[in-house]
Design a protein around this motif. Structure first.
Motif, PDB file in Angstrom:
ATOM      1  N   LYS B  53       0.806  -1.223   0.000  1.00  0.00           N
ATOM      2  CA  LYS B  53       0.000   0.000   0.000  1.00  0.00           C
ATOM      3  C   LYS B  53       0.840   1.274   0.000  1.00  0.00           C
ATOM      4  O   LYS B  53       0.309   2.363   0.192  1.00  0.00           O
ATOM      5  CB  LYS B  53      -0.974   0.019   1.184  1.00  0.00           C
ATOM      6  N   SER B  67      -0.623   0.131  -7.993  1.00  0.00           N
ATOM      7  CA  SER B  67      -1.339  -0.449  -6.860  1.00  0.00           C
ATOM      8  C   SER B  67      -0.510  -1.590  -6.289  1.00  0.00           C
ATOM      9  O   SER B  67      -0.008  -2.439  -7.033  1.00  0.00           O
ATOM     10  CB  SER B  67      -2.700  -0.982  -7.319  1.00  0.00           C
ATOM     11  N   GLU B  69      -1.511  -3.985  -3.282  1.00  0.00           N
ATOM     12  CA  GLU B  69      -2.407  -4.463  -2.233  1.00  0.00           C
ATOM     13  C   GLU B  69      -1.835  -5.663  -1.489  1.00  0.00           C
ATOM     14  O   GLU B  69      -2.159  -5.909  -0.325  1.00  0.00           O
ATOM     15  CB  GLU B  69      -3.770  -4.822  -2.826  1.00  0.00           C
ATOM     16  N   LYS B  70      -0.968  -6.415  -2.172  1.00  0.00           N
ATOM     17  CA  LYS B  70      -0.289  -7.554  -1.557  1.00  0.00           C
ATOM     18  C   LYS B  70       1.205  -7.436  -1.821  1.00  0.00           C
ATOM     19  O   LYS B  70       1.619  -6.856  -2.823  1.00  0.00           O
ATOM     20  CB  LYS B  70      -0.816  -8.871  -2.129  1.00  0.00           C
TER      21      LYS B  70
END
Lengths: 115, 112
Positions: B53, B67, B69-70
């Motif tokens: 993030k 992005s 996210e993981k």
């Protein structure tokens, strides 16, 4: 700001001849230097790196490079090239940015080995 | 061996489309990077990420977003593709405790 200049965009050479690919850098702080190779239609692969210690660094496939602080250079050499060394070679330096490190690359040198 | 996998080797998209380029690494590396490669210009950094993030702009972020996210996945997004974004895109990852970056095979994107 740190930057890298590769002095030759293309280097043609005959098989079994020696070659030198030139790289100059600008840096005001600690210097970490790299050479990467990119074979056709592939990603980049690390050839060698200088972090500290001996100024002569040996890498894979018979390549070596010499760190020269006074000339701010990190030239890549091989005493006898093969057809399979035909590729693009990138010199890179680590630059500090906002507390983080990032790799800054030169424009690349295309090595063409001819029979 | 470290493996960095980019989801596509070749992509052709139309001007104005939203484009997603995906990158996955399998060595639990903290750092991930997106570069674009153009003849005579070498590799230029678009965005990088040092944690989930978290993102930082590189040298040429305009027209792109990212992005993460993981930890293992870092996506590059072209919100509205333009012809000047036709290029080779390279993803890389590295450990926070090491200097070596590992690269994917690249995605050659053509915007028509």
């Amino acid at each position: 700001a740190q930057s890298v200049t590769q002095l030759d965009s293309q280097v043609p050479v005959f098989e079994e001849a020696p070659v030198e690919l030139r790289c100059n850098y600008s840096s005001s702080v600690s210097v970490y230097l790299f050479w990467y190779v990119q074979y056709p239609n592939q990603g980049l692969q690390l050839l060698l790196k200088y972090l500290s210690g001996s100024t002569l660094v040996k890498g894979i496939n018979g390549f070596e490079a010499e760190f020269n602080k006074s000339q701010t250079s990190f030239h890549l050499r091989k005493p006898s090239v093969h057809i399979s060394d035909t590729a693009e070679y990138f010199c890179a330096v680590i630059a500090a940015s906002g507390g983080y490190n990032k790799l800054i690359f030169g424009a690349g040198t295309r090595l063409a080995v001819h029979p | 061996d470290v493996k960095v996998t980019q989801s596509s080797r070749y992509l052709v998209k139309r001007t104005g489309e939203k484009v997603f380029l995906e990158c996955v690494q399998d060595m639990d590396h903290e750092n991930m990077f997106w570069y674009r490669q153009d003849p005579g210009l070498g590799l230029r950094l678009i965005y990088f990420s040092y944690d989930v993030k978290m993102k930082e702009k590189g040298d040429i972020p305009e027209g792109y977003s990212v992005s993460r996210e993981k930890k293992e996945r870092f996506s590059l997004i072209l919100e509205s593709a333009s012809t000047n974004q036709t290029s080779m895109y390279l993803c890389a990852s590295s450990s926070a405790s090491d200097t070596e970056a590992f690269f994917g095979q690249g995605t050659r994107l053509t915007v028509v």
